[in-house]
Design a protein around this motif. Structure first.
Motif, PDB file in Angstrom:
ATOM      1  N   VAL A  95      -8.604   5.254  -1.601  1.00 36.42           N
ATOM      2  CA  VAL A  95      -7.222   4.811  -0.788  1.00 36.42           C
ATOM      3  C   VAL A  95      -6.872   3.521  -1.342  1.00 36.42           C
ATOM      4  N   ARG A  96      -5.247   3.307  -1.030  1.00 32.18           N
ATOM      5  CA  ARG A  96      -4.757   2.089  -1.426  1.00 32.18           C
ATOM      6  C   ARG A  96      -3.935   1.699  -0.212  1.00 32.18           C
ATOM      7  N   VAL A  97      -4.223   0.547   0.127  1.00 32.37           N
ATOM      8  CA  VAL A  97      -3.626  -0.082   1.103  1.00 32.37           C
ATOM      9  C   VAL A  97      -2.385  -1.212   0.510  1.00 32.37           C
ATOM     10  N   ALA A  98      -1.283  -1.190   0.748  1.00 33.53           N
ATOM     11  CA  ALA A  98      -0.484  -2.250   0.070  1.00 33.53           C
ATOM     12  C   ALA A  98      -0.678  -3.575   1.145  1.00 33.53           C
ATOM     13  N   ALA A  99      -0.186  -4.564   0.445  1.00 31.73           N
ATOM     14  CA  ALA A  99      -0.064  -5.969   1.142  1.00 31.73           C
ATOM     15  C   ALA A  99       0.996  -5.860   2.025  1.00 31.73           C
ATOM     16  N   GLY A 100       0.622  -6.524   3.131  1.00 30.77           N
ATOM     17  CA  GLY A 100       1.483  -6.278   4.339  1.00 30.77           C
ATOM     18  C   GLY A 100       1.218  -5.459   5.458  1.00 30.77           C
ATOM     19  N   GLU A 101       0.377  -4.289   5.005  1.00 30.17           N
ATOM     20  CA  GLU A 101       0.087  -3.406   6.094  1.00 30.17           C
ATOM     21  C   GLU A 101      -1.073  -3.754   6.769  1.00 30.17           C
ATOM     22  N   TRP A 102      -0.916  -3.305   8.147  1.00 35.40           N
ATOM     23  CA  TRP A 102      -2.167  -3.602   9.019  1.00 35.40           C
ATOM     24  C   TRP A 102      -3.191  -2.640   8.738  1.00 35.40           C
ATOM     25  N   VAL A 103      -4.350  -2.958   8.741  1.00 33.59           N
ATOM     26  CA  VAL A 103      -5.604  -1.813   8.638  1.00 33.59           C
ATOM     27  C   VAL A 103      -6.791  -2.436   9.343  1.00 33.59           C
ATOM     28  N   ARG A 104      -7.652  -1.592   9.777  1.00 35.28           N
ATOM     29  CA  ARG A 104      -9.035  -2.061  10.215  1.00 35.28           C
ATOM     30  C   ARG A 104      -9.926  -0.801   9.547  1.00 35.28           C
TER      31      ARG A 104
END
Length: 121
Positions: A83-92
């Motif tokens: 999975v890729r999570v881009a900078a600035g995205e909220w994740v947990r």
């Protein structure tokens, strides 16, 4: 000339249960600010605080299931998936299944606690 990285540094983890983080490349082990590479092992039931990081994060799941909550829903990432999570995205992140999960995370630029921008507790 290639540079051998003889081993990782153990880094303290956030979350509801103890999680093992071994950083091979990054601010702690190699003083590399441009990239971090870490091997993670989290137990079943582990939950990390939400965050809105200033770095891109790529995660490859080796074993188990990694749950990624985001503003639009939930994504379950199984062994053999990434999975890729881009900078600035909220994740947990969490590992809801009993056997937990083992995965490798790459952050660009390198992970720092300040750059993770975790939610207030």
């Amino acid at each position: 000339m290639p540079t051998l990285i003889p081993g990782p540094s153990r880094v303290e983890a956030a979350g509801s249960k103890p999680k093992l983080i071994d950083e091979y490349v990054g601010n702690v082990n190699t003083r590399e600010p441009g990239l971090s590479l870490a091997h993670m092992r989290s137990p079943g039931g582990w939950v990390e605080p939400g965050q809105t990081p200033t770095f891109d994060e790529y995660t490859l799941v080796l074993r188990g299931l990694l749950r990624v909550e985001h503003r639009d829903g939930v994504l379950d990432v199984a062994a053999g998936q990434a999975v890729r999570v881009a900078a600035g995205e909220w994740v947990r992140y969490s590992t809801p299944e009993a056997e937990g999960a083992e995965y490798v995370a790459v952050c660009l630029p390198a992970f720092t606690l300040d750059a993770a921008r975790r939610d207030p507790e």
